[in-house]
Scaffold this motif. Structure first.
Motif, PDB file in Angstrom:
ATOM      1  N   ASP A  18       0.862  -1.179   0.000  1.00 32.08           N
ATOM      2  CA  ASP A  18       0.000   0.000   0.000  1.00 32.08           C
ATOM      3  C   ASP A  18       0.899   1.229   0.000  1.00 32.08           C
ATOM      4  O   ASP A  18       2.028   1.158  -0.504  1.00 32.08           O
ATOM      5  N   LEU A  19       0.447   2.344   0.570  1.00 32.09           N
ATOM      6  CA  LEU A  19       1.259   3.553   0.546  1.00 32.09           C
ATOM      7  C   LEU A  19       2.399   3.520   1.575  1.00 32.09           C
ATOM      8  O   LEU A  19       3.207   4.448   1.629  1.00 32.09           O
ATOM      9  N   GLY A  20       2.452   2.487   2.392  1.00 29.05           N
ATOM     10  CA  GLY A  20       3.587   2.309   3.283  1.00 29.05           C
ATOM     11  C   GLY A  20       3.371   2.892   4.675  1.00 29.05           C
ATOM     12  O   GLY A  20       2.272   3.329   5.030  1.00 29.05           O
ATOM     13  N   ALA A  39       0.828   4.418  -9.152  1.00 30.62           N
ATOM     14  CA  ALA A  39       0.005   3.328  -9.682  1.00 30.62           C
ATOM     15  C   ALA A  39      -1.161   3.012  -8.758  1.00 30.62           C
ATOM     16  O   ALA A  39      -2.247   2.621  -9.212  1.00 30.62           O
ATOM     17  N   LEU A  40      -0.989   3.173  -7.436  1.00 32.57           N
ATOM     18  CA  LEU A  40      -2.088   2.925  -6.506  1.00 32.57           C
ATOM     19  C   LEU A  40      -3.147   4.014  -6.614  1.00 32.57           C
ATOM     20  O   LEU A  40      -4.343   3.746  -6.470  1.00 32.57           O
ATOM     21  N   TYR A  41      -2.726   5.245  -6.860  1.00 35.48           N
ATOM     22  CA  TYR A  41      -3.688   6.328  -7.079  1.00 35.48           C
ATOM     23  C   TYR A  41      -4.457   6.100  -8.380  1.00 35.48           C
ATOM     24  O   TYR A  41      -5.672   6.356  -8.451  1.00 35.48           O
ATOM     25  N   GLU A  42      -3.761   5.635  -9.405  1.00 36.65           N
ATOM     26  CA  GLU A  42      -4.439   5.351 -10.675  1.00 36.65           C
ATOM     27  C   GLU A  42      -5.495   4.267 -10.489  1.00 36.65           C
ATOM     28  O   GLU A  42      -6.604   4.360 -11.026  1.00 36.65           O
ATOM     29  N   PRO A  52      -6.303   5.424  -2.121  1.00 34.89           N
ATOM     30  CA  PRO A  52      -5.606   4.206  -2.544  1.00 34.89           C
ATOM     31  C   PRO A  52      -5.675   3.131  -1.465  1.00 34.89           C
ATOM     32  O   PRO A  52      -5.696   3.442  -0.268  1.00 34.89           O
ATOM     33  N   ILE A  53      -5.733   1.874  -1.893  1.00 34.85           N
ATOM     34  CA  ILE A  53      -5.780   0.743  -0.968  1.00 34.85           C
ATOM     35  C   ILE A  53      -4.676  -0.248  -1.321  1.00 34.85           C
ATOM     36  O   ILE A  53      -4.000  -0.111  -2.345  1.00 34.85           O
TER      37      ILE A  53
END
Length: 339
Positions: A18-20, A39-42, A52-53
């Motif tokens: 995830d975003l960390g 890429a997670l936001y996309e 984002p997840i």
């Protein structure tokens, strides 16, 4: 969390990301999370999510996947060959995956890290505020064939498929960077030569950082003997004792002793993470004020990406049961314009 994600086949670099984790540097833990956070936001934009997840990160090659309940998926990051059963599907797009169907993701056609996001989310328990696997810190483990992950329920499984046209960050780029506390250890001539050099992404690299190859002279710092170890972070451009540059990535260490010529802006880190071996890379120095202005443009990133998504129009050549669709509605005499 009644559903499951079944991993039938797995490439060598699969993990949940995830975003960390932020705010853990004091215990020696770097952020970790997705190598390409964009890429997670996309994926969130394609699925209509508020944020984002966690997703499955795939390094260079994917695997075969199945779900036990209907869920939308998003494919983002480095483009990879993908199909549902035998039907090829588009990358940088969302799709509906039904139980019994097999999602097959092959090798990347360009770039390094691809991402598979499930609209229902991956329901593993967070550790230190994140679901991200951090291999160098011993948090989590790589995903193997036979693994099963909890799958949350998709609350909008009938939503139409979406597609997003992304900037190509998978073939090399110019990376913007700011000065840091050790920039002045490099003289003005060395700093100018650094900005004028075209590097190539070395085959040597992982989630901790990547090496840069070049044909010019080494980039030696005027560092005193016994330079004290100092706080370091993702994006830092370190020079080894021999003058070879490395750019640190998500799972970098938090303390280091090599001198740093600067730090790559957060929004440009996906470009270095996704650069395949041999891709050309250049660096452009920006002032702190310029970096602040660039950061401000990232504030509405998810909303901007969501506005850029459009309905996915399937290519008729890729529809195996095309003749089963009602392609003509009603009849006409052929003289309509005259009547």
């Amino acid at each position: 969390m009644s559903g499951q994600i079944l991993i039938l086949k797995a490439g060598p670099g699969l993990s949940v990301q995830d975003l960390g984790r932020v705010g853990q540097t004091h215990i020696g833990l770097s952020r970790g999370g997705a190598a390409d956070r964009l890429a997670l936001y996309e994926a969130a934009a394609l699925l209509g999510l508020r944020a984002p997840i966690a997703a499955i990160e795939m390094a260079a090659i994917g695997g075969d996947f199945e779900v036990t309940q209907p869920t939308r998926i998003a494919l983002s990051g480095a483009p990879m060959r993908a199909s549902i059963d035998t039907r090829p599907i588009s990358w940088s797009a969302s799709h509906l995956l039904q139980p019994g169907q097999i999602l097959r993701i092959g090798a990347a056609t360009t770039g390094v890290y691809g991402y598979l996001t499930f609209a229902g989310g991956i329901g593993i328990a967070p550790r230190l505020g994140s679901r991200a696997t951090h291999l160098s810190a011993g948090l989590g483990a790589a995903l193997r064939a036979g693994a099963r992950l909890p799958l949350g329920r998709d609350n909008a499984p009938e939503t139409g498929a979406r597609v997003l046209r992304c900037d190509n960050r998978f073939k090399g780029a110019t990376l913007r960077y700011i000065s840091g506390p050790q920039t002045e250890l490099f003289d003005a001539v060395t700093r100018a030569r650094f900005d004028q050099t075209t590097f190539t992404r070395s085959p040597s690299g992982n989630r901790q950082g990547v090496a840069l190859d070049f044909e010019d002279a080494l980039f030696a710092a005027q560092a005193p003997d016994g330079l004290a170890s100092d706080f370091i972070q993702e994006g830092d451009i370190q020079m080894t004792g021999t003058g070879h540059p490395f750019v640190l990535l998500a799972e970098c260490q938090t303390i280091g002793g090599y001198p740093r010529i600067g730090t790559v802006l957060n929004c440009d880190i996906p470009k270095i993470a996704q650069a395949p071996a041999g891709a050309p890379l250049r660096f452009a120095h920006v002032t702190l004020a310029e970096a602040d202005r660039i950061a401000a443009t990232q504030a509405g990133l998810l909303q901007n990406l969501r506005r850029q998504t459009t309905d996915l129009i399937r290519d008729p050549r890729m529809i195996p049961d095309l003749l089963g669709y009602q392609l003509i509605s009603g009849v006409t005499s052929g003289r309509d314009p005259e009547e």
